[in-house]
Design an enzyme around this catalytic site. Structure first.
Site, PDB file in Angstrom:
ATOM      1  N   LYS A 134       1.358  -0.648   0.055  1.00 35.16           N
ATOM      2  CA  LYS A 134       0.361  -0.464  -0.076  1.00 35.16           C
ATOM      3  C   LYS A 134       0.891   1.321   0.067  1.00 35.16           C
ATOM      4  O   LYS A 134       1.819   1.386   0.602  1.00 35.16           O
ATOM      5  CB  LYS A 134      -0.921   0.272   1.347  1.00 35.16           C
ATOM      6  CG  LYS A 134      -1.857   1.044   1.196  1.00 35.16           C
ATOM      7  CD  LYS A 134      -2.508   1.081   2.802  1.00 35.16           C
ATOM      8  CE  LYS A 134      -3.731   2.039   3.159  1.00 35.16           C
ATOM      9  NZ  LYS A 134      -4.212   1.978   4.049  1.00 35.16           N
ATOM     10  N   ASP A 262      -9.536   5.292  14.353  1.00 37.99           N
ATOM     11  CA  ASP A 262     -10.340   5.272  13.023  1.00 37.99           C
ATOM     12  C   ASP A 262     -10.390   4.118  12.252  1.00 37.99           C
ATOM     13  O   ASP A 262     -10.169   4.247  11.615  1.00 37.99           O
ATOM     14  CB  ASP A 262      -9.551   6.289  12.401  1.00 37.99           C
ATOM     15  CG  ASP A 262     -10.828   7.292  11.200  1.00 37.99           C
ATOM     16  OD1 ASP A 262     -12.275   6.888  11.273  1.00 37.99           O
ATOM     17  OD2 ASP A 262     -10.348   7.393  10.672  1.00 37.99           O
TER      18      ASP A 262
END
Length: 404
Positions: A134, A262
């Protein structure tokens, strides 16, 4: 006297092939070349028994100009930087990963995949579906540096028993003066068992549903409200539930101590009954038709195979390189995040579960977002942006209710 005739031996010289890392995209070529270079370089270095503080600041850097003067295979100029090589080597070892496996998986071919998130991060997968790559923004790289020492210590203390992402390497690739930061992680899902449904759960109900665009994909990533509306449950039984919640509880407590929030729990569901039916209807092609050079491969190509997956990836429905039939046991090396459904569960399923996107710090930006969302939705609304300790408690309460 006749002279003895000398036997002549003809020796044919064969020029050694050079391993090439060709791809349609220079970023892929350089990344594969860089992995090959950095892993081999580490093989010639005495690995320290104990990591020192400087190891968490260290890096290696190589610059190549006019590599073999061969522009067909590699860019003329590129750079490769590896962050904290000893630290990530140690982490790979603690996660039970052999260096040759890491090298071969990441230097054969890379698959470019969709990124459904708002961040717009670039996502890639090794061809054997074991590793997930990523792209990071500079703020996330900074956060990784801030997190790494505590993360390593946490992995050591818990003997790698965690649902946190398995971070295996972090790099910066520079091609034509464009810098791309990349992190390598273990794939949460199985490289051999297809995922039939996928949820991303945060414990929040405000704006937590898959969009119409997302639902149009072959394998959508559904969210909290979708999970509730589907009446879905994770049926693993009381013993496995207790073990899972204990591990998640430790992980979440660790993230809270670092003021991180989050994050979410990705849940990939492999439906064994559906897979058995599909296998009977569509028997796999002969595996001999698939050729992949790995161990001693040369002229290896790396190319884009299209948007096969979305979000955290999963193998295609009929993988060519793997037998998708489940034969009773999960592979501890490649399916560590998996849990089988309980014997009395409504369906025979396997759940692959892990915490993802853990690099968000409760910063001034998040505080401002919390205030804005509170004004919009009201003080009692279950918005995703809240203080880390509140986020952790709500998250664990929600996940606990999802598991039976």
């Amino acid at each position: 006297m006749a002279t003895a005739k000398r036997k002549q031996i003809k020796v044919k010289t064969v020029q050694q092939k050079k391993r090439l890392f060709r791809s349609k995209e220079p970023l892929f070529s350089v990344f594969m070349w860089g992995i090959n270079h950095t892993v081999n370089e580490l093989g010639h270095v005495n690995i320290p028994v104990m990591l020192m503080p400087d190891d968490f600041k260290a890096y290696t850097k190589v610059r190549v100009d006019n590599h073999l003067f061969n522009k067909d295979n590699m860019p003329s100029h590129f750079k490769m930087k590896e962050y904290c090589p000893f630290v990530f080597r140690n982490l790979r070892e603690r996660f039970g990963l052999d260096e040759n496996e890491y090298l071969n998986s990441l230097t054969t071919r890379l698959v470019d995949i969709d990124s459904p998130g708002r961040s717009g991060a670039r996502m890639m997968m090794s061809q054997d579906y074991r590793f997930f790559i990523k792209s990071l923004v500079s703020e996330e790289v900074e956060q990784m540096h801030h997190l790494l020492k505590q993360y390593h210590q946490y992995i050591v203390e818990n003997r790698a028993e965690t649902r946190l992402p398995q971070y295996l390497g972090m790099y910066r690739v520079t091609v034509t003066d464009v810098e791309t930061y990349l992190i390598v992680m273990k794939n949460v899902f199985s490289p051999r068992l297809p995922i039939h449904k996928k949820y991303d759960l945060k414990g929040s109900t405000v704006d937590r549903h898959a969009s119409d665009k997302e639902k149009s994909k072959d394998l959508p990533t559904y969210k909290d409200n979708d999970f509730l509306n589907d009446g879905a449950r994770i049926h693993i039984g009381p013993i496995e539930k207790e073990k899972l919640l204990a591990t998640l509880g430790r992980d979440v407590e660790f993230l809270t101590s670092l003021h991180l929030m989050d994050y979410s729990l990705i849940v990939g569901i492999h439906d064994r009954e559906r897979d058995e039916q599909e296998t009977k209807q569509n028997p796999q092609e002969d595996e001999e038709d698939v050729e992949v050079e790995q161990e001693n491969g040369y002229d290896v190509e790396g190319g884009e195979v299209g948007d096969i997956m979305s979000s955290v990836p999963t193998p295609p429905e009929s993988p060519q390189l793997f037998n998708s039939q489940f034969e009773g046991d999960l592979d501890p090396k490649t399916e560590r995040y998996g849990v089988k459904s309980a014997e009395d569960a409504p369906r025979k399923e396997i759940y692959f579960m892990a915490l993802i996107d853990i690099l968000t710090r409760y910063s001034m930006k998040k505080r401002t977002a919390q205030a804005a969302k509170t004004m919009k939705h009201g003080a009692g609304a279950e918005i995703s942006t809240v203080k880390p300790d509140q986020y952790a408690k709500r998250f664990m309460d929600f996940i606990s209710k999802c598991i039976e």
